[in-house]
Scaffold this motif. Structure first.
Motif, PDB file in Angstrom:
ATOM      1  N   GLN A   1      31.137  26.557  42.038  1.00 46.80           N
ATOM      2  CA  GLN A   1      31.180  25.486  40.888  1.00 46.80           C
ATOM      3  C   GLN A   1      32.143  25.673  39.804  1.00 46.80           C
ATOM      4  N   GLY A   2      32.273  27.070  39.615  1.00 40.42           N
ATOM      5  CA  GLY A   2      33.172  27.432  38.680  1.00 40.42           C
ATOM      6  C   GLY A   2      33.950  28.644  38.907  1.00 40.42           C
ATOM      7  N   ILE A   3      35.189  28.760  38.313  1.00 42.87           N
ATOM      8  CA  ILE A   3      35.940  30.156  38.496  1.00 42.87           C
ATOM      9  C   ILE A   3      36.731  30.117  37.039  1.00 42.87           C
ATOM     10  N   ALA A   4      37.083  31.674  36.953  1.00 40.52           N
ATOM     11  CA  ALA A   4      37.806  31.950  35.805  1.00 40.52           C
ATOM     12  C   ALA A   4      38.543  33.120  36.201  1.00 40.52           C
ATOM     13  N   VAL A   5      39.841  33.317  35.681  1.00 42.16           N
ATOM     14  CA  VAL A   5      40.518  34.630  35.872  1.00 42.16           C
ATOM     15  C   VAL A   5      40.850  35.147  34.620  1.00 42.16           C
ATOM     16  N   SER A   6      41.083  36.749  34.896  1.00 43.11           N
ATOM     17  CA  SER A   6      41.597  37.322  33.560  1.00 43.11           C
ATOM     18  C   SER A   6      43.123  37.056  33.203  1.00 43.11           C
ATOM     19  N   LYS A   7      43.577  37.570  32.019  1.00 49.95           N
ATOM     20  CA  LYS A   7      44.843  36.884  31.629  1.00 49.95           C
ATOM     21  C   LYS A   7      45.742  37.947  32.543  1.00 49.95           C
ATOM     22  N   ASP A   8      45.378  39.043  32.999  1.00 55.11           N
ATOM     23  CA  ASP A   8      46.250  39.697  33.824  1.00 55.11           C
ATOM     24  C   ASP A   8      46.186  39.463  35.436  1.00 55.11           C
ATOM     25  N   SER A   9      45.364  38.335  35.710  1.00 59.24           N
ATOM     26  CA  SER A   9      45.375  37.967  36.752  1.00 59.24           C
ATOM     27  C   SER A   9      44.812  39.092  37.950  1.00 59.24           C
ATOM     28  N   ASN A  10      44.326  40.006  37.409  1.00 61.50           N
ATOM     29  CA  ASN A  10      43.571  41.052  38.390  1.00 61.50           C
ATOM     30  C   ASN A  10      42.178  40.829  38.961  1.00 61.50           C
ATOM     31  N   SER A  11      41.550  40.076  37.764  1.00 62.21           N
ATOM     32  CA  SER A  11      39.971  39.886  38.064  1.00 62.21           C
ATOM     33  C   SER A  11      39.704  38.512  38.004  1.00 62.21           C
ATOM     34  N   LEU A  12      38.976  37.948  38.978  1.00 59.79           N
ATOM     35  CA  LEU A  12      38.376  36.572  39.190  1.00 59.79           C
ATOM     36  C   LEU A  12      36.937  36.507  39.048  1.00 59.79           C
ATOM     37  N   ALA A  13      36.413  35.608  38.418  1.00 59.75           N
ATOM     38  CA  ALA A  13      34.839  35.389  38.445  1.00 59.75           C
ATOM     39  C   ALA A  13      34.693  33.998  38.886  1.00 59.75           C
ATOM     40  N   SER A  14      33.432  33.929  39.536  1.00 60.42           N
ATOM     41  CA  SER A  14      33.310  32.756  40.072  1.00 60.42           C
ATOM     42  C   SER A  14      31.811  32.632  40.321  1.00 60.42           C
TER      43      SER A  14
END
Length: 306
Positions: free
Chosen positions: A59-72
């Motif tokens: 349903q939802g995703i977000a990525v850290s500014k350095d693109s190392n970590s992804l939350a979902s």
């Protein structure tokens, strides 16, 4: 000239519920009802990686500014997932919500995740903690209905709710700084204009540009259909864009926001409900060139516009 389709991506089977650029704009992350997250090169449209592990539609995703970590978040599984982007590996599964989780946000360095749920709470997680119970830093329960979208800054959490309010919290204390928009269910909130304004979309088919200093509406936009779904919107300095339940992407001129329904463009290309839109990071500048925007729909497609 109206935005044109640069790439049409059909990597998902079923609805694409969330789609975002990374901070560089070089990559797109998409989350679908097929339980997968896809990583795509935004320039070529090529599929780079698939992330597997969700038991329900993403349903939802977000990525850290350095693109190392992804939350979902996966809706009905009531959990928040943390991924190592480069390894495509699930590193954490944070549990504690009592109902489905619809939205997530992540800090620039990936150390903090914020999640919003139908259980009416916003939860703040420390990803550096060794286990889920200790990872929960705060549970914010002021909402009277489900949380529909989230924004996380260095000092604030901004949460929109189906109860018709947008609440701004001090991230350190959890204290509510602002409470507004009693009335129609709010389905999306974004920080725009360099942090000076909020873009607020409601389920009555209205979008408002609001001055954060005094809470006054500076402009209003309408014409799209938002009656039953969490249709997401976005803005840059000159344009506001939104998905719509009629399968179109609506784009308005910010300076003409006082003219009801005065969409500058109505973009076709999808054959289902357009769930979300997002401007390319470079398109936050009026003088930008190249890719302008993405949109994602229930027909399983993602379109990159320019």
């Amino acid at each position: 000239m109206a935005p044109q389709i640069r790439h049409r991506l059909d990597y998902h089977r079923g609805s694409v519920n969330s789609a975002i650029f990374d901070a560089s704009g070089s990559y797109i992350f998409t989350g679908g009802q097929d339980k997968t997250i896809r990583l795509v090169n935004s320039t070529t449209g090529d599929l780079i990686q698939t992330y597997l592990g969700h038991g329900w539609g993403v349903q939802g995703i977000a990525v850290s500014k350095d693109s190392n970590s992804l939350a979902s978040c996966g809706g009905t599984d009531r959990a928040v997932y943390l991924w190592d982007v480069s390894q495509a590996q699930l590193t954490r599964k944070l549990t504690g919500h009592s109902q489905h989780v619809d939205c997530v946000a992540i800090s620039d360095n990936g150390s903090i995740i914020v999640s919003g749920s139908f259980d009416k709470t916003v939860r703040v997680w420390d990803t550096r903690s060794s286990n889920s119970p200790q990872a929960l830093l705060q549970s914010l329960d002021e909402s009277k209905d489900g949380i529909s979208s989230l924004v996380l800054t260095q000092t604030e959490i901004i949460a929109s709710s189906i109860d018709g309010h947008v609440r701004t919290y001090d991230i350190r204390t959890g204290r509510v700084l602002i409470e507004s928009f009693g009335g129609q269910p709010v389905v999306c909130v974004r920080i725009v204009a360099g942090g000076k304004c909020l873009l607020v979309s409601s389920m009555d088919g209205s979008i408002q540009l609001v001055d954060r200093a005094d809470g006054k509406a500076l402009a209003a936009f309408s014409g799209h259909i938002c009656q039953s779904y969490r249709i997401q919107c976005d803005a840059n300095d000159s344009l506001v864009a939104s998905g719509s339940e009629d399968g179109l992407v609506y784009v308005w001129d910010v300076l003409r926001g006082d003219e009801s329904g005065s969409a500058k463009y109505r973009l076709g290309g999808h054959s289902g409900i357009v769930n979300t839109v997002e401007f390319h990071p470079s398109a936050k500048s009026d003088n930008s060139k190249g890719q302008a925007m993405l949109s994602a729909a229930s027909d399983g497609s993602v379109i990159i516009w320019e």
